[in-house]
Every structure is written in C-alpha cells, then in structure tokens.
Motif scaffolding. Structure first.
Motif, short mmCIF file in Angstrom:
data_model
loop_
_atom_site.label_atom_id
_atom_site.label_comp_id
_atom_site.label_asym_id
_atom_site.label_seq_id
_atom_site.Cartn_x
_atom_site.Cartn_y
_atom_site.Cartn_z
N MET A 150 41.03 27.28 -15.08
CA MET A 150 40.35 26.27 -15.90
C MET A 150 39.50 26.96 -16.95
O MET A 150 38.71 27.86 -16.63
N SER A 151 39.65 26.58 -18.21
CA SER A 151 38.96 27.27 -19.28
C SER A 151 37.52 26.78 -19.45
O SER A 151 37.18 25.67 -19.05
N ILE A 152 36.69 27.63 -20.03
CA ILE A 152 35.32 27.28 -20.40
C ILE A 152 35.35 26.91 -21.87
O ILE A 152 35.64 27.75 -22.73
N ASP A 153 35.07 25.65 -22.19
CA ASP A 153 35.06 25.19 -23.58
C ASP A 153 33.68 25.42 -24.18
O ASP A 153 32.67 24.97 -23.62
N VAL A 154 33.64 26.10 -25.32
CA VAL A 154 32.38 26.55 -25.91
C VAL A 154 32.25 26.05 -27.33
O VAL A 154 33.23 25.99 -28.09
N ALA A 155 31.01 25.68 -27.71
CA ALA A 155 30.68 25.37 -29.10
C ALA A 155 29.64 26.39 -29.57
O ALA A 155 28.74 26.75 -28.81
N VAL A 156 29.78 26.85 -30.80
CA VAL A 156 28.84 27.81 -31.38
C VAL A 156 28.07 27.12 -32.50
O VAL A 156 28.67 26.60 -33.45
N VAL A 157 26.73 27.10 -32.38
CA VAL A 157 25.89 26.47 -33.39
C VAL A 157 25.03 27.55 -34.03
O VAL A 157 24.13 28.11 -33.40
N ASP A 158 25.31 27.88 -35.29
CA ASP A 158 24.56 28.92 -36.00
C ASP A 158 24.77 28.73 -37.49
O ASP A 158 25.90 28.47 -37.93
N ASP A 159 23.70 28.85 -38.27
CA ASP A 159 23.82 28.61 -39.71
C ASP A 159 24.22 29.86 -40.49
O ASP A 159 24.36 29.80 -41.71
N HIS A 160 24.40 31.00 -39.81
CA HIS A 160 24.86 32.21 -40.48
C HIS A 160 26.37 32.35 -40.24
O HIS A 160 26.80 32.65 -39.12
N PRO A 161 27.18 32.12 -41.27
CA PRO A 161 28.64 32.07 -41.06
C PRO A 161 29.23 33.37 -40.52
O PRO A 161 30.16 33.33 -39.72
N VAL A 162 28.69 34.53 -40.94
CA VAL A 162 29.26 35.79 -40.46
C VAL A 162 29.05 35.92 -38.95
O VAL A 162 29.98 36.26 -38.21
N PHE A 163 27.83 35.61 -38.49
CA PHE A 163 27.57 35.69 -37.05
C PHE A 163 28.38 34.65 -36.30
O PHE A 163 28.96 34.93 -35.26
N ARG A 164 28.41 33.42 -36.84
CA ARG A 164 29.12 32.33 -36.15
C ARG A 164 30.61 32.65 -36.00
O ARG A 164 31.18 32.49 -34.92
N GLY A 199 32.01 35.65 -36.15
CA GLY A 199 32.17 36.80 -35.27
C GLY A 199 32.03 36.43 -33.81
O GLY A 199 32.81 36.89 -32.96
N MET A 200 31.05 35.58 -33.49
CA MET A 200 30.85 35.15 -32.11
C MET A 200 32.03 34.33 -31.63
O MET A 200 32.51 34.49 -30.49
N ALA A 201 32.53 33.46 -32.49
CA ALA A 201 33.69 32.63 -32.11
C ALA A 201 34.91 33.51 -31.84
O ALA A 201 35.66 33.28 -30.89
N ALA A 202 35.10 34.54 -32.67
CA ALA A 202 36.24 35.44 -32.46
C ALA A 202 36.10 36.19 -31.15
O ALA A 202 37.09 36.36 -30.41
N LEU A 203 34.88 36.65 -30.84
CA LEU A 203 34.65 37.34 -29.57
C LEU A 203 34.96 36.44 -28.39
O LEU A 203 35.68 36.83 -27.46
#
Length: 224
Positions: free
Chosen positions: A1-15, A17-21
C-alpha cells in the motif's frame, strides 16, 4: 500500500526536488504539489485528493504554514503533517506541534532522514530531527512552554503592532505610541497580515483577540 504525499512549499526548486526524491522511494507517491497557503487550503481542505502525509513549509508566500496545518488537521483528522523548514528555533517547533504537526525536519536533512520521517509520520509516529529535538528539549528544560508568545512567526515589533491593532487603535495612534513613522507602521501591519494569512485588519483582530492580544482575556492553554 503506497503512502500518498502532498508537498506544500512556495520555492519551486525545493518543491520539485522534494517531489522527485519522494517519487523515487518505494511505496511513496506524490499526489499534489502546492505553491502556497491558498492552494493548500483549496486542494487539501475538501478531502481530495486522498493524502496520507503533507510536507509543509512554515513560511509560505501567502500565509503561515502553522495556520494551514491547524486548519487541515481540524478538517481532516487522519491527515499527518510533516513540517520541513529552514527554522530550527524552539518556538517554531512548539507552534507546529501545537497546530497538529506530527514531525519536524530541517530542509538541510539528508534524503535518508526525509524518507525515515515520511514513513514514521505515515505510521502514526511523532518524529523530530536531531538538531530540532535538541532545541525542543532545551526549550522544555528551560520551562518556557507555558509562556510561548502568541504568533511566534511574528517579530517582537510586529507583535506589538498587532496588539495595538487588536485594541482598536489606528495607524496614527500606533505610530505615536511606538514612536514610529506612519509608513513604518503600515509596513508592519502589511507584514502581519501576510504572516497570519489574513485578508484585512478585521480578520487579524479576530485572531489576535483569540490569542489574548488587544486586552482580550487570554484563553490559550498554559501547557502544550
């Protein structure tokens, strides 16, 4: 069963990068990337898409991550929020935990620490990164949890201005009382509205009085 994640960040590079990780991890799937408080409220506040864990920045361009965390946890009790931020001060940690966050990591945390935190929070655990845990422990040992200032994201001066706004004073009176120029007061008020994520002074007054500012009775609990 997968863990569904949302990333909330106003810096697009970090957001991004975190999503890709996160998408590279087994059993983890990024279902939403959100650039600010408004988007987080609109997309996550209604119950869809299904999300297990939200990675939340504290300083969003259009509001406070602490306030968004509090609202999301209240409307979606099963949601787990993991704060990922640059701030390691104890006030920010305590404010986040009180708002309902289940974890707190610094943005400088290595990828394996992010993975451990996401999996732990998804499993219902509470997790703090080592540097953050040390700060929080020092905070508790110093006996400061009972005297946390309201709205820890505000500076002392911004809190003074908000206190006077909540007491019903206009900018002219505030500038005279604090020996500040009217322009400086306007700037402080604008910063306060942005950090609190509210549209106008009236909304700020409501929040401020709920926290005991403006001469209103302080109804906040004494402990965490």
């Amino acid at each position: 069963m997968s863990i569904d994640v949302a990333v909330v960040d106003d810096h697009p590079v970090f957001r991004l990068g975190m999503a890709a990780l996160l998408d590279s991890l087994d059993g983890v799937r990024v279902v939403a990337q959100l650039a600010g408080a408004r988007e987080a409220r609109e997309v996550l506040g209604g119950g869809t898409p299904p999300v297990d864990v939200v990675l939340m920045d504290l300083d969003l361009g259009d509001g406070s991550g602490v306030d968004v965390t509090r609202e999301l946890v209240r409307t979606r009790p099963g949601l787990r929020v993991l704060v990922v931020t640059m701030h390691e001060d104890a006030d920010a940690v305590v404010a986040s935990v009180r708002a309902g966050a289940r974890g707190y990591l610094l943005k400088s945390a290595p990828p394996d620490a992010v993975e451990r935190a996401v999996r732990a929070v998804a499993a219902g655990e509470m997790i703090l990164g080592p540097a953050v845990a040390e700060q929080a422990m020092a905070y508790v040992l110093a006996g400061r949890t009972a005297v946390r200032p309201p709205f820890p994201r505000l500076t002392d001066r911004e809190r003074e201005v908000l206190d006077l706004v909540a007491a019903g004073h206009d900018n002219t009176v505030i500038s005279r009382r604090l020996a500040l120029s009217p322009k400086t007061v306007r700037n402080h008020v604008a910063n306060v509205l942005t950090k609190l994520g509210v549209p106008d002074r009236s909304a700020a007054v409501v929040l401020a009085r709920e926290e005991g500012l403006g001469g209103a009775p302080d109804r906040r609990p004494a402990g965490p």
